[in-house]
Design an enzyme around this catalytic site. Structure first.
Site, PDB file in Angstrom:
ATOM      1  N   TYR A   4     -17.286  17.555 -14.129  1.00 52.38           N
ATOM      2  CA  TYR A   4     -17.813  16.190 -14.176  1.00 52.38           C
ATOM      3  C   TYR A   4     -18.854  16.051 -13.048  1.00 52.38           C
ATOM      4  O   TYR A   4     -18.605  16.494 -11.916  1.00 52.38           O
ATOM      5  CB  TYR A   4     -16.670  15.190 -14.005  1.00 52.38           C
ATOM      6  CG  TYR A   4     -17.151  13.781 -13.755  1.00 52.38           C
ATOM      7  CD1 TYR A   4     -18.049  13.169 -14.631  1.00 52.38           C
ATOM      8  CD2 TYR A   4     -16.742  13.068 -12.634  1.00 52.38           C
ATOM      9  CE1 TYR A   4     -18.521  11.888 -14.403  1.00 52.38           C
ATOM     10  CE2 TYR A   4     -17.197  11.779 -12.397  1.00 52.38           C
ATOM     11  CZ  TYR A   4     -18.086  11.198 -13.277  1.00 52.38           C
ATOM     12  OH  TYR A   4     -18.551   9.933 -13.044  1.00 52.38           O
ATOM     13  N   ARG A  52       0.851  -1.208   0.000  1.00 48.66           N
ATOM     14  CA  ARG A  52       0.000   0.000   0.000  1.00 48.66           C
ATOM     15  C   ARG A  52       0.878   1.248   0.000  1.00 48.66           C
ATOM     16  O   ARG A  52       0.609   2.215  -0.689  1.00 48.66           O
ATOM     17  CB  ARG A  52      -0.945  -0.002   1.228  1.00 48.66           C
ATOM     18  CG  ARG A  52      -1.635   1.331   1.404  1.00 48.66           C
ATOM     19  CD  ARG A  52      -2.858   1.355   2.308  1.00 48.66           C
ATOM     20  NE  ARG A  52      -2.872   0.404   3.389  1.00 48.66           N
ATOM     21  CZ  ARG A  52      -2.172   0.497   4.531  1.00 48.66           C
ATOM     22  NH1 ARG A  52      -1.381   1.531   4.751  1.00 48.66           N
ATOM     23  NH2 ARG A  52      -2.242  -0.429   5.458  1.00 48.66           N
ATOM     24  N   ASP A  65      -8.113  19.962 -13.282  1.00 47.28           N
ATOM     25  CA  ASP A  65      -8.438  18.626 -13.797  1.00 47.28           C
ATOM     26  C   ASP A  65      -8.193  18.672 -15.305  1.00 47.28           C
ATOM     27  O   ASP A  65      -8.927  19.317 -16.053  1.00 47.28           O
ATOM     28  CB  ASP A  65      -9.900  18.294 -13.461  1.00 47.28           C
ATOM     29  CG  ASP A  65     -10.299  16.885 -13.892  1.00 47.28           C
ATOM     30  OD1 ASP A  65      -9.709  16.371 -14.857  1.00 47.28           O
ATOM     31  OD2 ASP A  65     -11.222  16.318 -13.282  1.00 47.28           O
ATOM     32  N   LYS A  76      -9.244   7.670 -18.647  1.00 52.03           N
ATOM     33  CA  LYS A  76      -9.616   8.261 -19.923  1.00 52.03           C
ATOM     34  C   LYS A  76      -8.435   8.204 -20.902  1.00 52.03           C
ATOM     35  O   LYS A  76      -7.948   7.136 -21.188  1.00 52.03           O
ATOM     36  CB  LYS A  76     -10.145   9.671 -19.680  1.00 52.03           C
ATOM     37  CG  LYS A  76     -11.149   9.746 -18.506  1.00 52.03           C
ATOM     38  CD  LYS A  76     -12.445   9.012 -18.792  1.00 52.03           C
ATOM     39  CE  LYS A  76     -13.265   8.645 -17.558  1.00 52.03           C
ATOM     40  NZ  LYS A  76     -13.331   9.543 -16.449  1.00 52.03           N
TER      41      LYS A  76
HETATM   42  O1  P1T Z   1     -14.248   7.904 -13.238  1.00 52.16           O
HETATM   43  P1  P1T Z   1     -13.014   8.295 -12.449  1.00 52.16           P
HETATM   44  O2  P1T Z   1     -11.759   7.652 -12.905  1.00 52.16           O
HETATM   45  O3  P1T Z   1     -13.234   8.187 -10.978  1.00 52.16           O
HETATM   46  O4  P1T Z   1     -12.758   9.853 -12.776  1.00 52.16           O
HETATM   47  C1  P1T Z   1     -13.670  10.857 -12.419  1.00 52.16           C
HETATM   48  C2  P1T Z   1     -13.561  12.010 -13.378  1.00 52.16           C
HETATM   49  C3  P1T Z   1     -12.794  13.110 -13.018  1.00 52.16           C
HETATM   50  N1  P1T Z   1     -12.648  14.170 -13.841  1.00 52.16           N
HETATM   51  C4  P1T Z   1     -13.238  14.207 -15.048  1.00 52.16           C
HETATM   52  C5  P1T Z   1     -13.060  15.395 -15.921  1.00 52.16           C
HETATM   53  C6  P1T Z   1     -14.000  13.112 -15.485  1.00 52.16           C
HETATM   54  O5  P1T Z   1     -14.554  13.178 -16.701  1.00 52.16           O
HETATM   55  C7  P1T Z   1     -14.173  11.988 -14.627  1.00 52.16           C
HETATM   56  C8  P1T Z   1     -15.012  10.810 -15.023  1.00 52.16           C
HETATM   57  N2  P1T Z   1     -15.879  11.048 -16.093  1.00 52.16           N
HETATM   58  C9  P1T Z   1     -16.743  10.137 -16.636  1.00 52.16           C
HETATM   59  C10 P1T Z   1     -16.847   8.867 -16.200  1.00 52.16           C
HETATM   60  C11 P1T Z   1     -17.559  10.619 -17.763  1.00 52.16           C
HETATM   61  O6  P1T Z   1     -18.151   9.826 -18.516  1.00 52.16           O
HETATM   62  O7  P1T Z   1     -17.612  11.844 -17.929  1.00 52.16           O
END
Ligand code: P1T
Length: 387
Positions: A103, A50, A176, A201
Site C-alpha cells: 500500500y 485509553r 498485512d 476494509k
Molecule cells: O487506511 P488505513 O486504515 O490507515 O490502512 C492502511 C492500509 C494498510 N494496509 C493495506 C494493505 C491497505 O490497503 C491500507 C489502506 N489502503 C487504502 C486506503 C487503499 O485504497 O488501498
C-alpha cells in the site's frame, strides 16, 4: 468453533450474571474514565479508557478469534497499527525488509517518516522469490514486513517459506492480511509472528469506519504492543469498535459473495478485447495461482487490470461507471474503482511505480456484493464509452 460462529459469538457473549443486562449486541461504552471504590481496586479492571475500554476489549477478542490467534490490539487506523508495530519492535537505527509492492501509505511511512527521522531503513524486495528476502537481511534487520496479496498488483509471497527464513534469523515477521481477510488466509497458521489488518476494509466491510489491528500468539510482542497502544495512544474509539464488531459478524458471507463476483468479473475482463492484462490470484493465468491455492482458502474481491488504451481512456472508464464509486479504499459492500498511480499510490515515486509494474493506466477495482450482472453491464457500458 468454526469461523462463522467465532465471527458472531466471540467477544459478544451476553452477560447473564447478576447485574448483567444480557445484551446480545455489545454496548458502546463511552466513558473516558472509570470510578473505583478502593484506591487499589480498579472496577472490573478498568481505569482510563485509553488504556482499556470494554467495547474495544470485546472487539480485540473478536479480532483475535478471526485470525485464530491469542491476542489482538486495535488501533485508530491501519497506519496507526503499522506505526505502533514499528515503535514496539524496531529501534532507531534498525532495518526492515519489506515486499516492494505495498500500500502506498505503508511505503510512505517507512520512507518519509521512519527513515529520515529515526534512521530506520527499509530494503524493498520482490518477495515473490523468498531468496530475495533472505539476501536483504542485514546485521541490524529487526522486522520482515510482507503484504500478500499485495496492493495494487495482487502479487503473492510464500508466507511459510519466508517465515522459515525469519525464524532462522530470529527476526519477527508480520503479514498485512488486509486484502485476503482472515476468512481466506491466516498467516499465523503459516508461521508468521504477527498479522496486521486495516479493519477499514473487509473486516468492517461497510465503508463507515477507519481502524487497524495487530494479532499475535506471542505474549511478549502482545505486551509491547499493549504498552505502545497506551503510551503512544493511537487507540480505536468505542464507536468504531462497535461498528467493526457489527461488521465482522457477516465477514464470511460477504467474502463468499465478493469472491464470486470478483471471479466472474476477472473472467469477463480477461476475454475482453480492450483489456491488456488482468491481475487476480483466482485466475489460472495468474503467475502465482498455484501458491494462492495452497496458502489461501479463496482469492478475495480485489481485481486490477490494464486497458489496451491510453491514460485518457482509463480516466474516462473510471469516470463513466455508475455502480463502482470512483474512490480510494476497498473491502466494503459497495464496488469501488480507482487509478492507483494517481490515487492510492501517488506517493510512490514514478520511477518506482514503473519498476514495479504500476502503469499509469492500471485500474484497481474492489468488487462489492451487488448483483454481478449489474456490475458486468456497468463495465461493458464503460468500455463502450471510454473508447
Ligand atoms: O487506511 P488505513 O486504515 O490507515 O490502512 C492502511 C492500509 C494498510 N494496509 C493495506 C494493505 C491497505 O490497503 C491500507 C489502506 N489502503 C487504502 C486506503 C487503499 O485504497 O488501498
Amino acid at each position: 468453533m468454526k469461523f462463522e460462529t467465532r465471527a458472531i459469538h466471540v467477544g459478544e457473549e451476553p452477560n447473564l450474571k447478576p447485574g448483567g443486562s444480557g445484551d446480545v449486541a455489545h454496548p458502546i461504552h463511552l466513558a473516558s474514565t472509570f470510578a473505583r471504590a478502593k484506591v487499589d481496586e480498579p472496577t472490573g479492571g478498568y481505569e482510563y479508557a485509553r488504556t482499556a475500554n470494554p467495547t474495544r476489549d470485546a472487539l480485540e477478542k473478536r479480532l483475535a478469534a478471526l485470525e485464530d490467534g491469542q491476542y489482538a490490539v486495535a488501533f485508530a487506523s491501519g497506519l496507526a497499527a503499522e506505526t505502533s508495530l514499528i515503535l514496539a519492535l524496531v529501534k532507531a537505527g534498525g532495518h526492515i525488509v519489506a515486499f516492494d509492492d505495498l500500500y502506498g501509505g505503508t511505503r510512505r511511512l517507512f520512507a518519509q517518516i521512519f527513515e529520515p527521522n529515526y534512521n530506520i531503513t527499509t530494503t524493498f524486495v520482490d518477495a515473490r522469490d523468498p531468496g530475495n528476502v533472505a539476501q536483504a537481511i542485514q546485521e541490524n534487520t529487526q522486522l520482515i514486513w510482507m503484504e500478500t496479496p499485495t496492493n495494487p498488483l495482487l502479487k503473492l509471497c510464500d508466507i511459510q517459506a519466508i517465515a522459515g527464513i525469519a525464524r532462522e534469523h530470529g527476526i519477527p515477521m508480520v503479514v498485512d492480511n488486509t486484502f485476503a481477510s482472515p476468512y481466506f488466509q491466516n498467516p499465523l497458521a503459516l508461521g508468521a509472528d504477527l498479522v496486521l489488518h486495516s479493519t477499514t476494509k473487509y473486516i468492517n466491510g461497510h465503508s463507515d469506519s477507519v481502524g487497524g489491528a495487530i494479532i499475535t500468539n506471542n505474549a511478549a510482542f502482545y505486551e509491547s504492543l499493549k504498552f505502545v497502544q497506551n503510551a503512544a495512544g493511537a487507540i480505536l474509539s468505542p464507536f468504531d469498535s462497535f461498528l467493526i464488531l457489527r461488521g465482522s459478524k457477516t465477514l464470511a458471507v460477504r467474502m463468499e459473495r465478493h469472491q464470486h463476483n470478483a471471479m466472474t468479473i476477472a473472467r469477463f475482463l480477461e476475454q475482453h478485447p480492450r483489456v491488456k492484462q488482468v491481475l487476480y490470484p483466482g485466475l489460472p493465468s495468474h503467475p502465482q495461482h498455484e501458491l494462492a491455492k495452497t496458502q489461501m482458502r479463496g482469492f478475495g474481491g480485489m481485481v486490477s487490470f490494464e486497458l489496451d488504451g491510453t491514460l485518457e481512456n482509463a480516466k474516462r472508464f473510471v469516470e463513466t461507471v455508475r455502480y463502482f464509486a470512483l474512490a480510494e479504499s476497498l473491502g466494503g459492500v459497495e464496488s469501488l474503482i480507482e487509478l492507483p498511480a494517481i490515487m492510492t499510490h501517488a506517493s510512490v515515486p514514478p520511477e518506482v511505480r514503473r519498476e514495479l509494474g504500476i502503469a499509469d493506466g492500471l485500474i484497481r477495482i474492489s468488487v462489492g456484493i451487488e448483483n454481478v450482472d449489474d456490475l458486468l453491464e456497468d463495465l461493458e457500458n464503460a468500455f463502450n464509452k471510454a473508447f
